[in-house]
Design a protein around this motif. Sequence first.
Motif, PDB file in Angstrom:
ATOM      1  N   MET A   1      44.994  38.572  38.539  1.00  0.00           N
ATOM      2  CA  MET A   1      43.725  37.849  38.396  1.00  0.00           C
ATOM      3  C   MET A   1      43.122  38.081  37.011  1.00  0.00           C
ATOM      4  SD  MET A   1      41.132  36.034  39.389  1.00  0.00           S
ATOM      5  CE  MET A   1      41.325  35.712  41.133  1.00  0.00           C
ATOM      6  N   LEU A  24      42.677  43.904  37.454  1.00  0.00           N
ATOM      7  CA  LEU A  24      41.960  43.541  38.677  1.00  0.00           C
ATOM      8  C   LEU A  24      42.796  42.512  39.429  1.00  0.00           C
ATOM      9  CD1 LEU A  24      39.292  43.623  40.372  1.00  0.00           C
ATOM     10  CD2 LEU A  24      38.500  41.710  38.955  1.00  0.00           C
ATOM     11  N   PRO A  26      43.789  39.898  42.782  1.00  0.00           N
ATOM     12  CA  PRO A  26      43.097  38.893  43.600  1.00  0.00           C
ATOM     13  C   PRO A  26      42.445  39.537  44.830  1.00  0.00           C
ATOM     14  CG  PRO A  26      45.305  38.150  43.015  1.00  0.00           C
ATOM     15  CD  PRO A  26      45.224  39.602  42.639  1.00  0.00           C
ATOM     16  N   GLU A  28      40.303  41.824  45.019  1.00  0.00           N
ATOM     17  CA  GLU A  28      40.147  43.274  44.873  1.00  0.00           C
ATOM     18  C   GLU A  28      38.777  43.607  44.306  1.00  0.00           C
ATOM     19  OE1 GLU A  28      43.453  46.209  43.421  1.00  0.00           O
ATOM     20  OE2 GLU A  28      42.361  45.530  41.638  1.00  0.00           O
ATOM     21  N   CYS A 154      36.010  35.203  40.006  1.00  0.00           N
ATOM     22  CA  CYS A 154      35.930  36.609  39.614  1.00  0.00           C
ATOM     23  C   CYS A 154      34.488  36.903  39.241  1.00  0.00           C
ATOM     24  CB  CYS A 154      36.865  36.873  38.430  1.00  0.00           C
ATOM     25  SG  CYS A 154      36.806  38.564  37.777  1.00  0.00           S
ATOM     26  N   LYS A 180      33.983  39.945  49.084  1.00  0.00           N
ATOM     27  CA  LYS A 180      35.386  40.366  49.028  1.00  0.00           C
ATOM     28  C   LYS A 180      36.187  39.677  50.128  1.00  0.00           C
ATOM     29  CE  LYS A 180      38.143  44.542  49.784  1.00  0.00           C
ATOM     30  NZ  LYS A 180      38.061  45.996  50.065  1.00  0.00           N
ATOM     31  N   SER A 185      37.375  38.251  43.552  1.00  0.00           N
ATOM     32  CA  SER A 185      37.723  39.479  42.838  1.00  0.00           C
ATOM     33  C   SER A 185      36.475  39.983  42.128  1.00  0.00           C
ATOM     34  CB  SER A 185      38.835  39.215  41.819  1.00  0.00           C
ATOM     35  OG  SER A 185      40.006  38.756  42.455  1.00  0.00           O
TER      36      SER A 185
END
Length: 233
Positions: A1, A24, A26, A28, A154, A180, A185
Amino acid sequence: MLEVEAIDAFYGEAHILHSLSLHLGPGEVLALVGRNGAGKSTTLKAIMGLVPPRRGRIVFEGKPITGLPPHRIARLGIGYVPEDRRVFRDLTVAENLEVGRRPPADGRRAWTPDRLFELFPNLAERRRHRGAEMSGGEQQMLSIARTLMGNPRCLLLDEPSEGIAPVIVEDLARAIVELKGEGLSILLSEQNLAFAAAIADCAAVIEKGEIRYEGAFSAFMADPTIRERYLAV
């Protein structure tokens, strides 16, 4: 990501980030932790293009974004919630949300005010109140909600729990866990370890602009030596 590869960032001639790298995945949540002045906020600003790295590269969903202006990075799907929140104090909650509205770029279900009022019930109760009339915790919720109206994939959160009442911190943790679950992300800069432990999958410890540890948050919390070395005052 999101891949940050060996970036160096400066404020003028002051060298703040030194070959900093982090990753980082996906869906997460990665918590960037460290002492004041370690470079946490600068890392987020570098990713967002507010402090462009002089060396290294940043890749988002396979596309290099190093050197792009912040508005283009935002349009690619990265949302940024600054430490100082920056809500529009003279606009109502509903008007603040409209400022951030952008359609999703990937066919995902769009964030709407109604969905965000479900995520942040406090905002629903105060939807007609101006930003200046809200508490710090409510402003933090509003800043996150306004960013989500842009439908990012993100999210960068800079010290989301700082200066906020414990009950609001709990509400924020619940909301971030829900985000989440939506597949977002999240990279957050955070000093409140209890808050970070409630939401983060992984920890990255930064000291003097360098990543000193990266791994599972549970392993980080289980190792008092690491916390004492890099976080103790």
